[in-house]
Design an enzyme around this catalytic site. Sequence first.
Site, PDB file in Angstrom:
ATOM      1  CB  SER A 226      26.796   4.384  55.828  1.00  0.00           C
ATOM      2  OG  SER A 226      26.431   3.763  54.625  1.00  0.00           O
TER       3      SER A 226
ATOM      4  CE  LYS B 113      23.017   7.233  52.630  1.00  0.00           C
ATOM      5  NZ  LYS B 113      24.140   6.612  51.892  1.00  0.00           N
TER       6      LYS B 113
END
Lengths: 204, 204
Positions: free
Chosen positions: B119, B159
């Site tokens: 990701s 993130k």
Amino acid sequence: MGITNRQKEILDYMWTFQDREGFPPSLREICKGLGLTSAGSLIKHVRTLEDKGFLGRMPGKKRAWRLRRRPAPLSIPLIGAIAAGTPILAEENREDELPVDPKLFGAADAFALRVKGDSMIDAQIRDGDLAVIRPQQDAENGTVVAVIVEGLQHEATLKIFRRRDESVELHPANPAYEPLIFHQEDRAKVKILGRLIGVIRPKL
Amino acid sequence: MGITNRQKEILDYMWTFQDREGFPPSLREICKGLGLTSAGSLIKHVRTLEDKGFLGRMPGKKRAWRLRRRPAPLSIPLIGAIAAGTPILAEENREDELPVDPKLFGAADAFALRVKGDSMIDAQIRDGDLAVIRPQQDAENGTVVAVIVEGLQHEATLKIFRRRDESVELHPANPAYEPLIFHQEDRAKVKILGRLIGVIRPKL
DNA sequence: TAATATAGGAAACATTTGTTCTCTTTGCAA
DNA sequence: TTGCAAAGAGAACAAATGTTTCCTATATTA
């Protein structure tokens, strides 16, 4: 140049003591540990160990000796520009020492190169990354290697290696760059320094 | 229980000496190294260091002390799954120790997380990479943070952090994944563990 | 057998080294 | 100022420690 049983016992005890206590033993502490009663008996053995190179003594200092046993290096040398004609790991090529145990990357004698540019971006290697290299002369097809092209630069670069029937190819991992292809005798200009075994991205 | 500047200088010199020579320094050797001329001046500092627990002395022995607690740790703890309700750095969360000096990444108290999935591939961070994190409670917009979302998982994830007027957003660096957006009281579920300050890619 | 090398012991000796003492200097606060 | 604490110098002292010298014992070898 062998070493007698007794001498090995003494050396082993010195290591045990140093590991346990954090500092080297004195002569009389070695005696106590081995069941001897006279420091005079021991000093002969210690001198022999020094002559044979297993022990470094500091004349005049008390309780001060180095136990020589090739300790694994705890750092990885960072190689900068490469002076012509020198081996890669020569002192003059070293730019810094990275405080990283090379065993983390599965090698004992790794070195590191600073990556310049984004030609390996598709292999998740960025400008400024430190590439950890294990020295080797040849490479498998498809692996990432550090190479230097004779007469072209004084800095190693990372490329994907591919050997074909009549040529050696160095491919970037970025479609914006062209591969370098060497035919026939030009192939000898490609000097493989080693294989990429890790990446460090510091101070992000 | 602080430590004065001078005391830190002395402790640092003792470590430097021990690393270089292989055995601990004597009082007068420390004096020479620091530019002092009297061992009597030094012993007061050494006693203070002993009282504060930075130094283990062996009464009656010469040149025999243990240096406890390096000034900075020489390794980075690797954090695995996080047990509920424990601080991140708790013993039970530690999976391994990476033999890397955290100062390489510009922090003294960093920890590391193993990256799972792709990701963050557009930030050149791969599955299997070790993310080096500096602990902090909050973050600037746009920086990469390690977060844990309460009630969702027991593992931290990387993130890109973004705080808006009424929401907190966690963006992956991969268009194939959707951002997580937390509104109002849900925002409290996002726990920032720290900021990404480095990447290690071992055993490539 | 004698000669030699290895291993160990006891005591005396010299240097290193930790320790203690007194004195001086400097900076800071009451 | 006065008082106090930290830092340092210098000298003297005692214990730890490396060193030397002279001894004994055992095993191996010429």
